[in-house]
Scaffold this motif. Structure first.
Motif, short mmCIF file in Angstrom:
data_model
loop_
_atom_site.label_atom_id
_atom_site.label_comp_id
_atom_site.label_asym_id
_atom_site.label_seq_id
_atom_site.Cartn_x
_atom_site.Cartn_y
_atom_site.Cartn_z
N PRO A 182 0.83 -1.20 0.00
CA PRO A 182 0.00 0.00 0.00
C PRO A 182 0.87 1.25 0.00
CG PRO A 182 0.01 -1.03 2.17
CD PRO A 182 0.75 -1.94 1.24
N ALA A 183 0.47 2.21 -0.79
CA ALA A 183 1.20 3.49 -0.85
C ALA A 183 0.77 4.34 0.33
CB ALA A 183 0.89 4.18 -2.15
N MET A 184 1.73 4.78 1.11
CA MET A 184 1.42 5.65 2.23
C MET A 184 1.36 7.08 1.74
SD MET A 184 0.85 4.04 4.88
CE MET A 184 1.08 2.54 5.74
N ALA A 185 0.33 7.76 2.13
CA ALA A 185 0.17 9.15 1.73
C ALA A 185 1.17 10.01 2.51
CB ALA A 185 -1.24 9.61 2.04
N GLU A 186 1.62 11.07 1.87
CA GLU A 186 2.44 12.03 2.58
C GLU A 186 1.46 13.05 3.15
OE1 GLU A 186 6.56 14.54 2.36
OE2 GLU A 186 5.79 13.63 0.54
N SER B 167 -12.84 11.93 6.80
CA SER B 167 -13.85 10.93 7.16
C SER B 167 -13.22 9.76 7.91
CB SER B 167 -14.57 10.41 5.91
OG SER B 167 -13.69 9.65 5.12
N GLU B 168 -14.02 9.17 8.76
CA GLU B 168 -13.54 8.10 9.63
C GLU B 168 -12.96 6.91 8.85
OE1 GLU B 168 -15.39 5.61 13.32
OE2 GLU B 168 -16.27 7.57 12.88
N SER B 169 -13.48 6.66 7.67
CA SER B 169 -13.01 5.52 6.87
C SER B 169 -11.81 5.87 5.99
CB SER B 169 -14.15 5.02 5.98
OG SER B 169 -14.56 6.05 5.10
N SER B 170 -11.39 7.12 6.02
CA SER B 170 -10.29 7.57 5.17
C SER B 170 -8.94 7.03 5.64
CB SER B 170 -10.26 9.10 5.16
OG SER B 170 -9.10 9.56 4.55
N PRO B 171 -8.15 6.43 4.74
CA PRO B 171 -6.83 5.94 5.13
C PRO B 171 -5.91 7.07 5.62
CG PRO B 171 -7.42 5.12 2.95
CD PRO B 171 -8.48 6.10 3.36
N ILE B 172 -6.09 8.26 5.10
CA ILE B 172 -5.24 9.38 5.51
C ILE B 172 -5.49 9.75 6.97
CG2 ILE B 172 -6.71 11.29 4.76
CD1 ILE B 172 -4.12 12.65 3.70
N ARG B 173 -6.70 9.54 7.45
CA ARG B 173 -7.01 9.84 8.85
C ARG B 173 -6.21 8.92 9.77
NH1 ARG B 173 -13.00 10.89 11.32
NH2 ARG B 173 -12.51 10.74 13.53
N ALA C 267 -14.65 16.47 7.44
CA ALA C 267 -14.73 16.73 6.00
C ALA C 267 -14.48 15.41 5.29
CB ALA C 267 -13.69 17.75 5.59
N GLY C 268 -15.16 15.18 4.20
CA GLY C 268 -15.08 13.88 3.54
C GLY C 268 -13.74 13.55 2.90
N ASP C 269 -13.02 14.58 2.44
CA ASP C 269 -11.79 14.32 1.70
C ASP C 269 -10.92 15.57 1.70
OD1 ASP C 269 -13.13 16.06 0.00
OD2 ASP C 269 -13.52 14.55 -1.54
N ASN C 270 -9.84 15.54 0.92
CA ASN C 270 -8.92 16.68 0.84
C ASN C 270 -9.64 17.97 0.46
OD1 ASN C 270 -6.63 15.06 1.42
ND2 ASN C 270 -6.39 14.54 -0.72
N GLY D 296 -6.39 21.49 9.54
CA GLY D 296 -6.75 20.18 9.02
C GLY D 296 -5.53 19.48 8.45
N TYR D 297 -5.76 18.34 7.85
CA TYR D 297 -4.67 17.59 7.23
C TYR D 297 -5.16 17.05 5.90
CZ TYR D 297 -7.33 13.89 9.51
OH TYR D 297 -8.35 13.08 9.94
N ILE D 298 -4.25 17.03 4.93
CA ILE D 298 -4.56 16.54 3.59
C ILE D 298 -3.33 15.82 3.04
CG2 ILE D 298 -6.25 18.36 3.12
CD1 ILE D 298 -4.13 19.84 1.47
N ASP D 299 -3.53 15.16 1.91
CA ASP D 299 -2.41 14.56 1.21
C ASP D 299 -1.59 15.69 0.58
OD1 ASP D 299 -1.12 13.39 -1.38
OD2 ASP D 299 -1.57 11.67 -0.10
N LYS D 300 -0.29 15.58 0.62
CA LYS D 300 0.59 16.63 0.10
C LYS D 300 0.28 16.97 -1.36
CE LYS D 300 5.40 18.02 -0.25
NZ LYS D 300 6.79 17.67 0.04
N SER D 301 -0.16 15.99 -2.12
CA SER D 301 -0.45 16.22 -3.54
C SER D 301 -1.65 17.15 -3.74
CB SER D 301 -0.72 14.89 -4.25
OG SER D 301 -1.90 14.29 -3.74
#
Length: 135
Positions: free
Chosen positions: A19-23, A59-65, A99-102, A117-122
């Motif tokens: 699995p690719a880990m998000a930055e 979101s609770e199901s988000s891998p980034i969380r 929030a649901g996503d980035n 908040g936090y998001i994927d670097k991309s």
């Protein structure tokens, strides 16, 4: 030679399956006064220990969380949720907005200059300012 090719193919297949880990980056409104934060400062907002900023969770199901809480608070998502549940039950805090996503996080930050908040670097763009990179 054949064994070498098979080994290279197997290594590639296993690498692709990992699995690719998000930055993960912690962001605030682009016009916010904050420019950098420590891991400890960020954790305080997301663990209910400081109310100076409003935390925005994905979101609770988000891998980034899960990745965020592991890297910043040294907790898994379930431990963080249990901590927040206790704070809410005792009347010491209210659950972070979700929030649901980035894109949802960026919209919430645009609407509230005191949000964090936090998001994927991309997903970083001119609407947010990176104050911490989770490692």
């Amino acid at each position: 030679m054949k064994k070498l090719m098979l080994a290279a193919i197997a290594a590639t297949a296993f690498g692709a399956a990992a699995p690719a880990m998000a930055e993960v980056v912690v962001v605030v409104n682009a016009k916010a006064a904050e420019s950098t934060m420590t891991k400890e400062q960020v954790a305080q907002f997301f663990l209910g220990k400081s109310t100076a900023m409003t935390p925005i969770d994905q979101s609770e199901s988000s891998p980034i969380r899960a990745e965020f809480y592991k890297k910043v608070a040294d907790k898994d998502a379930a431990q963080a949720k249990a901590l927040w549940s206790k704070l809410v039950f005792t009347g010491k805090a209210t659950m972070p907005k979700e929030a649901g996503d980035n894109a949802g996080v960026k919209a919430a930050l645009a609407a509230n200059p005191k949000a964090i908040g936090y998001i994927d670097k991309s997903a970083v763009d001119a609407t947010v300012k990176v104050v911490y990179t989770a490692q």
